[in-house]
Scaffold this motif. Sequence first.
Motif, short mmCIF file in Angstrom:
data_model
loop_
_atom_site.label_atom_id
_atom_site.label_comp_id
_atom_site.label_asym_id
_atom_site.label_seq_id
_atom_site.Cartn_x
_atom_site.Cartn_y
_atom_site.Cartn_z
N LEU A 3 -37.48 27.80 4.45
CA LEU A 3 -38.46 27.60 3.37
C LEU A 3 -39.48 28.72 3.47
N GLN A 4 -39.73 29.41 2.37
CA GLN A 4 -40.57 30.60 2.39
C GLN A 4 -41.71 30.48 1.38
N ALA A 5 -42.87 30.99 1.80
CA ALA A 5 -44.05 31.12 0.93
C ALA A 5 -44.71 32.44 1.28
N SER A 6 -44.83 33.33 0.33
CA SER A 6 -45.35 34.67 0.60
C SER A 6 -46.26 35.13 -0.53
N LYS A 7 -47.16 36.05 -0.19
CA LYS A 7 -48.11 36.60 -1.14
C LYS A 7 -47.62 37.97 -1.60
N MET A 8 -47.80 38.25 -2.88
CA MET A 8 -47.36 39.53 -3.45
C MET A 8 -48.49 40.55 -3.35
N GLY A 9 -48.41 41.41 -2.34
CA GLY A 9 -49.37 42.49 -2.19
C GLY A 9 -50.80 42.00 -2.06
N GLU A 10 -51.72 42.65 -2.78
CA GLU A 10 -53.13 42.32 -2.74
C GLU A 10 -53.55 41.38 -3.85
N ASP A 15 -53.40 37.73 -6.24
CA ASP A 15 -53.50 36.30 -5.94
C ASP A 15 -52.25 35.55 -6.39
N THR A 16 -51.12 36.23 -6.41
CA THR A 16 -49.84 35.64 -6.82
C THR A 16 -49.01 35.33 -5.58
N TYR A 17 -48.43 34.14 -5.58
CA TYR A 17 -47.60 33.71 -4.46
C TYR A 17 -46.21 33.34 -4.97
N ILE A 18 -45.19 33.53 -4.10
CA ILE A 18 -43.80 33.22 -4.42
C ILE A 18 -43.29 32.21 -3.40
N PHE A 19 -42.59 31.19 -3.89
CA PHE A 19 -42.03 30.14 -3.05
C PHE A 19 -40.53 30.04 -3.33
N SER A 20 -39.74 29.92 -2.27
CA SER A 20 -38.28 29.91 -2.44
C SER A 20 -37.62 29.18 -1.27
N ILE A 21 -36.32 28.86 -1.46
CA ILE A 21 -35.49 28.21 -0.45
C ILE A 21 -34.23 29.07 -0.28
N GLU A 22 -33.86 29.30 0.97
CA GLU A 22 -32.67 30.11 1.25
C GLU A 22 -31.80 29.40 2.28
N ARG A 23 -30.48 29.36 2.03
CA ARG A 23 -29.56 28.73 2.98
C ARG A 23 -29.17 29.74 4.05
N LEU A 24 -29.04 29.27 5.29
CA LEU A 24 -28.68 30.10 6.42
C LEU A 24 -27.38 29.62 7.05
N VAL A 84 -35.24 20.53 -9.46
CA VAL A 84 -34.31 21.62 -9.73
C VAL A 84 -33.00 21.32 -9.02
N ASN A 85 -31.86 21.42 -9.73
CA ASN A 85 -30.53 21.26 -9.15
C ASN A 85 -29.87 22.62 -9.00
N GLN A 86 -29.34 22.89 -7.81
CA GLN A 86 -28.72 24.20 -7.56
C GLN A 86 -27.68 24.08 -6.46
N CYS A 113 -27.05 32.15 -1.95
CA CYS A 113 -27.76 31.49 -0.85
C CYS A 113 -29.24 31.29 -1.13
N ARG A 114 -29.82 31.92 -2.13
CA ARG A 114 -31.26 31.86 -2.38
C ARG A 114 -31.55 31.18 -3.72
N SER A 115 -32.64 30.39 -3.74
CA SER A 115 -33.06 29.74 -4.97
C SER A 115 -33.84 30.72 -5.84
N LYS A 116 -34.01 30.34 -7.08
CA LYS A 116 -34.82 31.16 -7.97
C LYS A 116 -36.29 31.09 -7.54
N PRO A 117 -36.97 32.23 -7.41
CA PRO A 117 -38.36 32.20 -6.93
C PRO A 117 -39.26 31.42 -7.88
N PHE A 118 -40.14 30.63 -7.25
CA PHE A 118 -41.16 29.88 -7.99
C PHE A 118 -42.47 30.63 -7.81
N GLN A 119 -42.93 31.29 -8.88
CA GLN A 119 -44.08 32.20 -8.82
C GLN A 119 -45.29 31.56 -9.49
#
Length: 577
Positions: A476-483, A485-494, A541-543, A552-558
């Motif tokens: 499960l990932q949550a990251s900030k885009m550069g400087e 105030d936008t964040y991206i959330f996603s799920i990736e299978r390993l 969301v169904n995927q 392996c990766r979900s569509k980013p939720f921005q």
Amino acid sequence: MHIQWSPSFGRNMTFRPHTRSVMITSQQNTTQNVSARSLCQRTQAGHTNRWQLPGALGSDLLGQAQIQRAEEFANKSPERRIKSADPMALHWHEDATSCPQSPLPRLVHPLSASRRTRLCKDVTWSSKLQNPEERFYVLSRKVTRNSNPDAVLECLGVRWELHFAFLSSSDTLFELYTSSKRQRDVQLQERAVKASRASSSAHGKGLVYRNWHLSGPLTLRLPVKDASINKEALSFALRILYDPEECPDEWGEAVLSTAALLGMSNLFQKCLKKMMADISSSNVCSFHQAACKFKETFLQRACESWLELFLVTELSSHIKLKDLPFDLLLKTLRSPRLFAPNEYEVLRVVLYWLYLQLNPLRQTLPAHSAVITFFSRETAVFLELPQGQKYITAFQALRMHGITEWQHLQELKNIRVLPESWLLNILSNHYHTLYSGGDMVVTDFSKQAIRFGMMLNQEQECCTQTINLYGFYFILQASKMGESDTYIFSIERLRHWDPAVPQSSAVSHPYCMRADRSVRFHITVQSYANGEWQEHSSGPVNQHFGLCKRLCRSKPFQIEGLSPPILVTFALAFPFC
């Protein structure tokens, strides 16, 4: 106490070792001759059996050093109140010109202007008086310049002196004052009529009657039936009448109840705003109680929103957890906005809360091992006992099918809280889900999805969490885009051998060889902006997640416009393919 030294007494004394003999000689060239008898008289000061000499002795080096140290200590703490058994005691004062030959200070009388000014500063009232009556008295006297009061309020066993010019902000006190004044005016009129009749009838007899006048401040009596109102809150509310910039020691139910009693609407609204902005683990339960008491829905909703976010992460580690009402706990557990790192942490909160309810005298939060030991030593199942029946709904609100770690399942088995039928249902569902390739029986996704949460602080720009659910590994990932105030959330299978998977997890946990897995997930993001918590949701969301890079990766939720702290909840379920 005075001690008279006799010369004969000194001659008859035998010599003792370790005894100091002091010879006092008079100065021949001084303008003022101090008699030997006055120099031999010493006065005891205070309760420490110290002695003070009325005259100035240049040889009293020990006394000079002690007084100098005491004076330096008083200068370092000017707000300290000074108590002395002898207010006319001599004080040391630096004066190099008076005795240039001696480096030591000389004695001066405390009635000098400079010393008297400094002493007055030392004994002035501090702004942090502990007595609420004194704090109000000092402020009211300062504002009114010691003018006579117009009324005396008798409340909580204290007489509060009030002035009519400052009562307009309190509807209750203004009404009490006007009604009392009206009654006194009526009494004056009645007495004036009686006095005039009596004087006219006695005029012929030569009798003189006295005219009676009711003078002095009015007496106002205000009964208090609310147990939450105390002297501190009442003193603060009365001080607000004289100085609107006054602040209480603590905003809370006591101030709110006092403002309602005195009819101070401005103070009531100000207190509500302060309480909504200052919700924490130490006061959320009392604030919610006050909101329900006065039917303030905004404050009530603010407390409930705070509990949905921080019940598991903050209140669970505070002793005030025991003050949480059962109905409020149950409402929070059933809320879809409840934030928790995992489902086991929610169960842990309920066990701690139940432990504190069964041990109400405990004043500190117990260790986790103490809670487990407490519930494991019982022979009967707690929820099957009469005293445990009322807590069944709280455990039914938990998503215990989401507890999949072996250590946590073993803990559930050891504690004698859940009925055996519940444990059998949990373990059998795990067994069938594992052997069916992860397929879960999902009838209500909003209540059965397994939750995983993470928090992003001010310093963090990226946060990840690796989970294992029925043999499938996800990050499960949550990251900030550069400087921005936008964040991206996603799920990736390993894959189970991926470096991101901990080695201990890959060895001790099962893994599934299925190439694809149908997943239904829901991402909820909550952040604080513009003075309130805002919620962003991706919706269900169904995927299908595969092992190849393309699937392996979900569509980013921005989301744009987020500011830390950010609470992210990933809710997952594996429906039938």
